[in-house]
Scaffold this motif. Structure first.
Motif, PDB file in Angstrom:
ATOM      1  N   SER A  34      42.742  23.804  36.824  1.00 16.77           N
ATOM      2  CA  SER A  34      42.005  23.364  38.007  1.00 16.77           C
ATOM      3  C   SER A  34      41.675  21.886  37.898  1.00 16.77           C
ATOM      4  CB  SER A  34      40.713  24.182  38.143  1.00 16.77           C
ATOM      5  OG  SER A  34      39.904  23.681  39.175  1.00 16.77           O
ATOM      6  N   PHE A  35      42.127  21.098  38.897  1.00 17.50           N
ATOM      7  CA  PHE A  35      41.768  19.680  38.886  1.00 17.50           C
ATOM      8  C   PHE A  35      41.429  19.136  40.265  1.00 17.50           C
ATOM      9  CE2 PHE A  35      46.111  19.245  40.188  1.00 17.50           C
ATOM     10  CZ  PHE A  35      46.184  18.050  40.882  1.00 17.50           C
ATOM     11  N   LEU A  36      41.874  19.794  41.354  1.00 13.71           N
ATOM     12  CA  LEU A  36      41.451  19.376  42.680  1.00 13.71           C
ATOM     13  C   LEU A  36      39.967  19.723  42.846  1.00 13.71           C
ATOM     14  CD1 LEU A  36      44.453  20.717  44.803  1.00 13.71           C
ATOM     15  CD2 LEU A  36      44.082  18.373  43.998  1.00 13.71           C
ATOM     16  N   PRO A  37      39.233  18.987  43.667  1.00 21.20           N
ATOM     17  CA  PRO A  37      37.789  19.265  43.807  1.00 21.20           C
ATOM     18  C   PRO A  37      37.534  20.693  44.286  1.00 21.20           C
ATOM     19  CG  PRO A  37      38.374  17.176  44.867  1.00 21.20           C
ATOM     20  CD  PRO A  37      39.663  17.846  44.509  1.00 21.20           C
ATOM     21  N   LEU A  38      36.661  21.395  43.587  1.00 20.64           N
ATOM     22  CA  LEU A  38      36.338  22.772  43.973  1.00 20.64           C
ATOM     23  C   LEU A  38      35.564  22.829  45.284  1.00 20.64           C
ATOM     24  CD1 LEU A  38      35.562  24.281  40.482  1.00 20.64           C
ATOM     25  CD2 LEU A  38      37.096  25.305  42.163  1.00 20.64           C
ATOM     26  N   SER A  39      35.041  21.699  45.729  1.00 23.17           N
ATOM     27  CA  SER A  39      34.365  21.652  47.017  1.00 23.17           C
ATOM     28  C   SER A  39      35.360  21.649  48.170  1.00 23.17           C
ATOM     29  CB  SER A  39      33.469  20.413  47.096  1.00 23.17           C
ATOM     30  OG  SER A  39      34.145  19.283  46.605  1.00 23.17           O
ATOM     31  N   HIS A  40      36.658  21.508  47.859  1.00 25.06           N
ATOM     32  CA  HIS A  40      37.706  21.580  48.873  1.00 25.06           C
ATOM     33  C   HIS A  40      38.156  23.032  48.993  1.00 25.06           C
ATOM     34  CE1 HIS A  40      41.658  21.040  50.799  1.00 25.06           C
ATOM     35  NE2 HIS A  40      41.195  19.873  51.222  1.00 25.06           N
ATOM     36  N   ALA A  41      38.351  23.494  50.232  1.00 24.73           N
ATOM     37  CA  ALA A  41      38.683  24.904  50.454  1.00 24.73           C
ATOM     38  C   ALA A  41      39.935  25.342  49.706  1.00 24.73           C
ATOM     39  CB  ALA A  41      38.861  25.159  51.959  1.00 24.73           C
ATOM     40  N   TYR A  42      40.905  24.445  49.567  1.00 18.30           N
ATOM     41  CA  TYR A  42      42.169  24.785  48.911  1.00 18.30           C
ATOM     42  C   TYR A  42      41.948  25.161  47.449  1.00 18.30           C
ATOM     43  CZ  TYR A  42      47.101  24.112  47.527  1.00 18.30           C
ATOM     44  OH  TYR A  42      48.373  24.269  47.042  1.00 18.30           O
ATOM     45  N   GLU A  43      41.168  24.349  46.733  1.00 12.84           N
ATOM     46  CA  GLU A  43      40.899  24.650  45.321  1.00 12.84           C
ATOM     47  C   GLU A  43      39.882  25.774  45.185  1.00 12.84           C
ATOM     48  OE1 GLU A  43      41.582  24.080  41.179  1.00 12.84           O
ATOM     49  OE2 GLU A  43      42.655  23.444  42.973  1.00 12.84           O
ATOM     50  N   HIS A  44      38.920  25.832  46.099  1.00  5.68           N
ATOM     51  CA  HIS A  44      37.898  26.876  46.040  1.00  5.68           C
ATOM     52  C   HIS A  44      38.539  28.257  46.091  1.00  5.68           C
ATOM     53  CE1 HIS A  44      34.261  29.052  47.908  1.00  5.68           C
ATOM     54  NE2 HIS A  44      33.902  28.703  46.694  1.00  5.68           N
ATOM     55  N   THR A  45      39.506  28.416  46.984  1.00  8.09           N
ATOM     56  CA  THR A  45      40.215  29.692  47.071  1.00  8.09           C
ATOM     57  C   THR A  45      41.323  29.776  46.028  1.00  8.09           C
ATOM     58  OG1 THR A  45      39.747  30.037  49.426  1.00  8.09           O
ATOM     59  CG2 THR A  45      41.678  31.142  48.529  1.00  8.09           C
ATOM     60  N   GLY A  46      42.253  28.794  46.050  1.00  6.37           N
ATOM     61  CA  GLY A  46      43.424  28.879  45.186  1.00  6.37           C
ATOM     62  C   GLY A  46      43.129  28.680  43.718  1.00  6.37           C
ATOM     63  N   ILE A  55      41.086  30.209  33.782  1.00  7.17           N
ATOM     64  CA  ILE A  55      40.968  28.923  34.470  1.00  7.17           C
ATOM     65  C   ILE A  55      40.596  27.858  33.452  1.00  7.17           C
ATOM     66  CG2 ILE A  55      39.837  27.610  36.288  1.00  7.17           C
ATOM     67  CD1 ILE A  55      39.055  30.287  37.595  1.00  7.17           C
ATOM     68  N   TYR A  56      41.448  26.848  33.324  1.00  3.86           N
ATOM     69  CA  TYR A  56      41.139  25.666  32.519  1.00  3.86           C
ATOM     70  C   TYR A  56      40.713  24.550  33.479  1.00  3.86           C
ATOM     71  CZ  TYR A  56      43.371  27.503  28.241  1.00  3.86           C
ATOM     72  OH  TYR A  56      43.704  28.234  27.120  1.00  3.86           O
ATOM     73  N   TYR A  57      39.667  23.824  33.127  1.00  2.00           N
ATOM     74  CA  TYR A  57      39.214  22.715  33.960  1.00  2.00           C
ATOM     75  C   TYR A  57      39.728  21.407  33.369  1.00  2.00           C
ATOM     76  CZ  TYR A  57      36.316  26.199  36.178  1.00  2.00           C
ATOM     77  OH  TYR A  57      35.894  27.323  36.854  1.00  2.00           O
ATOM     78  N   ALA A  58      40.565  20.720  34.138  1.00  2.97           N
ATOM     79  CA  ALA A  58      41.178  19.480  33.668  1.00  2.97           C
ATOM     80  C   ALA A  58      40.115  18.420  33.419  1.00  2.97           C
ATOM     81  CB  ALA A  58      42.198  18.975  34.682  1.00  2.97           C
TER      82      ALA A  58
END
Length: 596
Positions: free
Chosen positions: A228-240, A252-255
């Motif tokens: 995971s590296f895209l902002p989790l506040s964005h719907a795409y990363e929040h879901t995907g 889930i690894y956080y970059a």
């Protein structure tokens, strides 16, 4: 083939997976140079404790809780705990301006704010002081904010003060229905003030089930690892990047950040990644330059791989090409695969349109590359390319399962299904504009091909209509401009004008190399004739691929790169056209005067 159960809500899905996975690793963070895991059991206990604590300090069902943090395990745990307490998460970008923070606080009516670091908390305080809404702030890290006008709580202290009664919290959360509001995600504001999209539990669960089914049927559902590296506040990363892994029982690894992403990919060896086109564009440039510098066999193999990939994309290989294809597959592609961890099943691109040539590039290197399509209002995935359906680089694939898509008379893409939002928070007028008879009017123009795949032409509201009434899709032209090594970013304009003009951001690495090769010392002047000639050559190459209507006739060099910090990019790396037009509008208008 594994399938996803029909869960009543996102929290029940999490607690179910936690009970199944137990001590297996779930969330990973880099700490003191080593990756450290939180197990599913530990995560479930933390979520249960924090949910109880949120209730104990006065939060009630339906209260909105703003979550401001970088990607880290505490983000996921807080999000789940907010929902387990019956509250509604309001994910917020760490890069937001004070104005954006104030708008979201006031519009959402957030009763509490969970924030990760003292630095972010201090940046938030002016916005909080402008509003009477929040009553409490919870710091994931210890906070020393001096005189505070709201109650300050410590995240870990709240957790430590509650029992780890997972069963009781899970039982209580089971009462949440798929129709209940899960989160309010504010759109990133490419065209103005962010609007709060109301995503219910069922909308996100619909996305999770559709994505998991596609992975299971086309790629195989195993022990999946997500980076995971895209902002989790964005719907795409929040879901995907969060709920799809939870639904699939994955890790889930956080970059550590974009600058360490390449190293993290090699270390973590993810099986699935959700990415945005801008990352692929950057990686394409870096990979090409690195291999070109090596020269010799590597450069020849890259050229062969790209030639073979282009032919495959165009319809197939000739018999004479097959020996070269075997060599590329045996010698070149394994080296590239190792750079991506060696077990990558697919990289899924979304969030913005992708130039087909970039997709062909990565497919040619042996990376399974799937472009998807969606928007926050659809939780957010609407469709995605699937190997079983035949991947085409000019499409975004077939709709997710149980998703209806049709094309309106004016070409607009309409979507219906459980994935569609309930509306915009406290904005009935905008809700009525985009939701009609159960159909989401996406604002995107497209068509459905013979294979059931969606093809996006452009954003309805972004279409440029010249003075002759001809339409130009700006993303297509901008994408081709940035394929040139000289151009890092671009925005075109030309609405109700005789031709297209552009703002160009030269590629920083190319600019430095050009200066050294041409004996320039110090900063290169944007007015340097030879420098402008090199940029014009890049524009000319682009124009050769475009129709007469689409071609860029004149251009200016940007004062600075488009960035999140100067508000010219959204946090998901899309250009904010309205901001750029405010900054450069007069100069672009002047290009028409200069041309007579």
């Amino acid at each position: 083939m594994r399938r996803l159960e029909h869960f009543p809500n996102l929290v029940t899905m999490f607690f179910t997976r936690a009970a199944e996975r137990g001590e297996a690793p779930f969330l990973w963070r880099k700490q003191d140079g080593a990756w450290v895991a939180t197990s599913w059991r530990e995560a479930a206990e933390t979520v249960a404790r924090l949910a109880r604590a949120l209730t104990a300090i006065g939060l009630e069902r339906g209260d909105r809780v703003m979550l401001v943090a970088e990607n880290r395990p505490e983000w996921c745990l807080s999000d789940l705990a907010i929902m387990a307490a019956g509250c509604v998460t309001v994910p917020t970008y760490t890069t937001n301006t004070e104005r954006d923070h104030a708008h979201i606080i006031e519009n959402s009516g957030a009763k509490a704010v969970i924030v990760s670091t003292p630095k972010l908390a201090k940046a938030l305080m002016p916005a909080i002081l402008r509003s009477i809404r929040p009553q409490m702030l919870i710091g994931i890290e210890p906070m020393r904010l001096g005189q505070a006008v709201i109650d300050i709580h410590d995240w870990q202290t709240l957790i430590d003060g509650q029992p780890a009664d997972v069963a009781a919290v899970a039982d209580a959360a089971a009462a949440l229905r798929r129709d209940d509001l899960a989160c309010i995600i504010y759109t990133s504001g490419t065209g103005g003030a962010p609007r709060g999209v109301m995503q219910h539990h069922g909308a996100i669960l619909h996305n999770v089930a559709g994505c998991a089914t596609a992975v299971s049927e086309d790629l195989g559902w195993g022990d999946e690892v997500f980076l995971s590296f895209l902002p989790l506040s964005h719907a795409y990363e929040h879901t995907g990047g969060q709920f799809v892994p939870i639904g699939m029982g994955g890790q889930i690894y956080y970059a550590e950040g974009i600058e360490k992403l390449a190293a993290n990919i090699e270390e973590v060896r993810p099986t699935i990644m959700f990415v945005v086109p801008r990352l692929f564009e950057v990686l394409r440039t870096r990979i090409s330059k690195a291999i070109e510098r090596q020269g010799g066999l590597s450069a020849r193999l890259l050229a062969a791989a790209l030639d073979i990939g282009a032919k495959r994309n165009a319809g197939g290989l000739r018999l004479v090409d097959r020996p070269r294809a075997l060599l590329v597959d045996a010698v070149f592609k394994p080296k590239i695969a190792r750079k991506f961890g060696g077990r990558m099943k697919a990289m899924i691109s979304g969030g913005a349109p992708l130039t087909p040539e970039v997709g062909v590039f990565f497919q040619s290197l042996g990376i399974t590359f799937l472009q998807g399509y969606g928007q926050t209002e659809a939780a957010p995935v609407i469709s995605c390319n699937r190997p079983a359906a035949g991947v085409t680089m000019d499409s975004v694939g077939p709709p997710l399962s149980d998703t209806e898509v049709r094309i309106a008379e004016d070409g607009e893409i309409l979507v219906r299904g459980e994935l569609v939002m309930h509306g915009y928070w406290r904005n009935e007028a905008e809700t009525a504009r985009v939701l009609k008879d159960g159909w989401l009017h996406t604002g995107d123009i497209g068509e459905i091909d013979g294979g059931g795949r969606i093809r996006i032409t452009d954003r309805k509201k972004d279409l440029i209509i010249n003075d002759k009434g001809e339409n130009v899709a700006p993303q297509k032209v901008e994408g081709l401009l940035t394929l040139q090594p000289e151009i890092g970013q671009a925005m075109i304009a030309g609405d109700r004008r005789p031709h297209m003009v552009a703002v160009l951001v030269p590629d920083a690495e190319w600019r430095a190399e050009w200066a050294a090769a041409n004996g320039r010392r110090g900063p290169v002047s944007d007015d340097d004739p030879a420098y402008r000639g090199a940029l014009q050559a890049a524009v000319d190459r682009t124009n050769a691929m475009l129709s007469v209507t689409e071609r860029v006739r004149r251009w200016i060099v940007a004062d600075e790169p488009f960035a999140i910090e100067n508000e010219q990019l959204t946090p998901s790396m899309k250009i904010r056209r309205h901001v750029l037009k405010q900054v450069y509008g007069a100069r672009l208008d002047g290009l028409y005067g200069a041309s007579g």
